[in-house]
Design a protein around this motif. Sequence first.
Motif, PDB file in Angstrom:
ATOM      1  N   SER A   1     -15.020  27.934  -4.821  1.00 51.71           N
ATOM      2  CA  SER A   1     -15.022  29.338  -5.227  1.00 51.71           C
ATOM      3  C   SER A   1     -16.309  30.042  -4.805  1.00 51.71           C
ATOM      4  O   SER A   1     -16.278  31.185  -4.319  1.00 51.71           O
TER       5      SER A   1
ATOM      6  N   LYS B   1      -4.400  39.754   2.133  1.00 50.71           N
ATOM      7  CA  LYS B   1      -5.171  38.596   1.680  1.00 50.71           C
ATOM      8  C   LYS B   1      -4.772  37.338   2.445  1.00 50.71           C
ATOM      9  O   LYS B   1      -5.624  36.503   2.762  1.00 50.71           O
TER      10      LYS B   1
ATOM     11  N   PHE C   1      -7.957  30.313  -4.851  1.00 49.78           N
ATOM     12  CA  PHE C   1      -7.119  31.191  -5.678  1.00 49.78           C
ATOM     13  C   PHE C   1      -7.957  31.891  -6.738  1.00 49.78           C
ATOM     14  O   PHE C   1      -7.706  33.061  -7.068  1.00 49.78           O
ATOM     15  N   LEU C   2      -8.967  31.212  -7.245  1.00 51.82           N
ATOM     16  CA  LEU C   2      -9.813  31.789  -8.284  1.00 51.82           C
ATOM     17  C   LEU C   2     -10.617  32.970  -7.750  1.00 51.82           C
ATOM     18  O   LEU C   2     -10.806  33.972  -8.444  1.00 51.82           O
ATOM     19  N   SER C   3     -11.107  32.877  -6.517  1.00 53.58           N
ATOM     20  CA  SER C   3     -11.942  33.940  -5.953  1.00 53.58           C
ATOM     21  C   SER C   3     -11.130  35.094  -5.383  1.00 53.58           C
ATOM     22  O   SER C   3     -11.575  36.241  -5.419  1.00 53.58           O
TER      23      SER C   3
ATOM     24  N   GLY D   1      -7.365  35.448  -5.804  1.00 52.82           N
ATOM     25  CA  GLY D   1      -6.224  35.851  -6.616  1.00 52.82           C
ATOM     26  C   GLY D   1      -6.584  36.413  -7.974  1.00 52.82           C
ATOM     27  O   GLY D   1      -6.094  37.476  -8.368  1.00 52.82           O
ATOM     28  N   VAL D   2      -7.435  35.707  -8.704  1.00 49.82           N
ATOM     29  CA  VAL D   2      -7.793  36.132 -10.072  1.00 49.82           C
ATOM     30  C   VAL D   2      -9.308  36.082 -10.253  1.00 49.82           C
ATOM     31  O   VAL D   2      -9.827  35.303 -11.057  1.00 49.82           O
ATOM     32  N   PRO D   3     -10.077  36.904  -9.531  1.00 46.15           N
ATOM     33  CA  PRO D   3     -11.536  36.848  -9.653  1.00 46.15           C
ATOM     34  C   PRO D   3     -12.044  37.204 -11.046  1.00 46.15           C
ATOM     35  O   PRO D   3     -13.133  36.780 -11.439  1.00 46.15           O
ATOM     36  N   TYR D   4     -11.254  37.966 -11.806  1.00 47.04           N
ATOM     37  CA  TYR D   4     -11.676  38.356 -13.157  1.00 47.04           C
ATOM     38  C   TYR D   4     -11.656  37.178 -14.133  1.00 47.04           C
ATOM     39  O   TYR D   4     -12.210  37.280 -15.229  1.00 47.04           O
ATOM     40  N   LEU D   5     -10.999  36.082 -13.750  1.00 42.70           N
ATOM     41  CA  LEU D   5     -10.958  34.902 -14.618  1.00 42.70           C
ATOM     42  C   LEU D   5     -12.037  33.880 -14.280  1.00 42.70           C
ATOM     43  O   LEU D   5     -12.173  32.881 -14.987  1.00 42.70           O
ATOM     44  N   LYS D   6     -12.804  34.125 -13.213  1.00 43.01           N
ATOM     45  CA  LYS D   6     -13.758  33.120 -12.764  1.00 43.01           C
ATOM     46  C   LYS D   6     -14.821  32.829 -13.815  1.00 43.01           C
ATOM     47  O   LYS D   6     -15.190  31.676 -14.034  1.00 43.01           O
TER      48      LYS D   6
END
Length: 336
Positions: free
Chosen positions: A168, A190, A100-102, A104-109
């Motif tokens: 990730s 996705k 999900f990190l990579s 869905g929300v890559p900007y939060l990684k």
Amino acid sequence: MRKYPKTVIGSAILLALLLLSLLYPYYGPKDFNHKIIVTNEQGDVIGRAPFPPSEKHLLGTDRNGEDLHLLLLYGAKFTLITAFGVALIRVVLGGALGLFLSIGVPYLKSYIQDVFIIFRYIPAILLGLILMMPIAGEFNDVAIFSIVTYQIIILVIIGIPSVTMFASDVTDDLLKTNYVQSSYLMGASKWHIIRRQLMPHLRSYGLLFTVQQIISTLHITMQLGLFGMFLGGRNRAGIMGYDEPPKPATISNEWAGLIGQNFSEFMRAPWAILTPIIAYFLVIVIVNMIKKELEENLNGRKVLRRYKNRRKIKQDPVKQSSCPDFQLVGQLEKSS
């Protein structure tokens, strides 16, 4: 099957040990051949536990007079099920979070990495000791389920950061492949990319990382056992032969607890500590043998090496570029 002979043999040994442990209540004595004192015909005391290995006691007894080989058989299920269960939960939750990190929300990684990097510098045993302090005392039998549940949650939390970042990083590498990029250009969703193109690879890496997390869980539980943090809690009766307060004993007889409770017996009864240590060591050797074979056949070694190199580069960015930034004029003239 032919490609994984060590995995098949090792898994068969662990499965047989688990079955023997699960079936122990149907064939083994409940008191583990408990015997504290041996007397002669006149009633004189001629021996007192712990007894060394003999025909009556194959691996000897502990200070409580219980056969060590029976204790090992009984406690094997708690050791193996906990190690496998914690590793599986870590990989499932950490893998889902990393995926999900990579995607869905890559900007939060980058922010998540900054938070999880703290766990690299804090020893896992220290976190385990601090978080398990609330259950360090003796409890009744009713509370055993709650204690085990709490301990499993703590063991899972300790390993989640490393699993999440590994999943990730693997996902990021897979997303850069040509066939995934082509699917994106053709309008694939996705969910389609995850289900059709990523999951076949992630399942292989997940299997490999599950085995690695089994070893990690065995390490941390043994270290916790040395500090008296036994899986399932402590036995109220403790260990006989000590002054008040009695020395704590494991209530479940899991192997890390047997190591911890008999750690001080090395001089008087070395078999009491060496027997569970050797058994624990053999299980780790078998699991590590399985891990190495999976790395060779699933190409996991390449991914793990890439992941380790990436961590080194992040820790030492000066070494990120192998090419020099400039050359002397003399070197350029010679090269020309």
